[in-house]
Design a protein around this motif. Structure first.
Motif: not given
Length: 123
Positions: A106-110, A1-5, A97-102, A23-27
């Protein structure tokens, strides 16, 4: 998961800029999304925030000049900045503040942060 400004640049006082943060990736879901401003030599400060249902908040110094919005379908938050002042100069960071996966599933949250985009307002 990435955020690109993106969207920063050089503008004269009184001008406008529109920042974007995607925000990109698995969200799976995004709760709130915020924009922060870090002026040269100062701490990072919250500028504006928006929740998933569209509720917004602004710091006093930008009320009436900046507008935060989001496109949930694109996982993108925007910051429309009008009537820019020299004191608006600095790096603008987005976070979410999101929930996604790497990549491994694996779930990533925060809270995730973008890399920042530089805004320079000349007088």
């Amino acid at each position: 998961v990435q955020l690109q400004a993106s969207g920063g640049g050089l503008v004269q006082a009184g001008g406008s800029l529109r920042l974007s943060c995607a925000a990109s990736g698995t969200i799976y879901s995004i709760n709130y999304m915020d924009w922060y401003h870090q002026a040269p030599g100062k701490l990072r400060e919250l500028v504006a925030g928006i929740t998933s249902d569209g509720s917004t908040t602004y710091t006093d110094s930008v009320k009436g000049r900046f507008t935060i919005s989001r496109d949930n379908a694109k996982n993108t938050v925007y910051l429309q900045m009008n009537s820019l002042k020299p004191e608006d100069t600095g790096v603008y960071y987005c976070n979410a503040d999101l929930v996604g996966a790497d990549g491994a599933g694996t779930v990533v949250a925060g809270i995730h942060w973008g890399q920042g985009t530089l805004v320079t307002v000349s007088s």
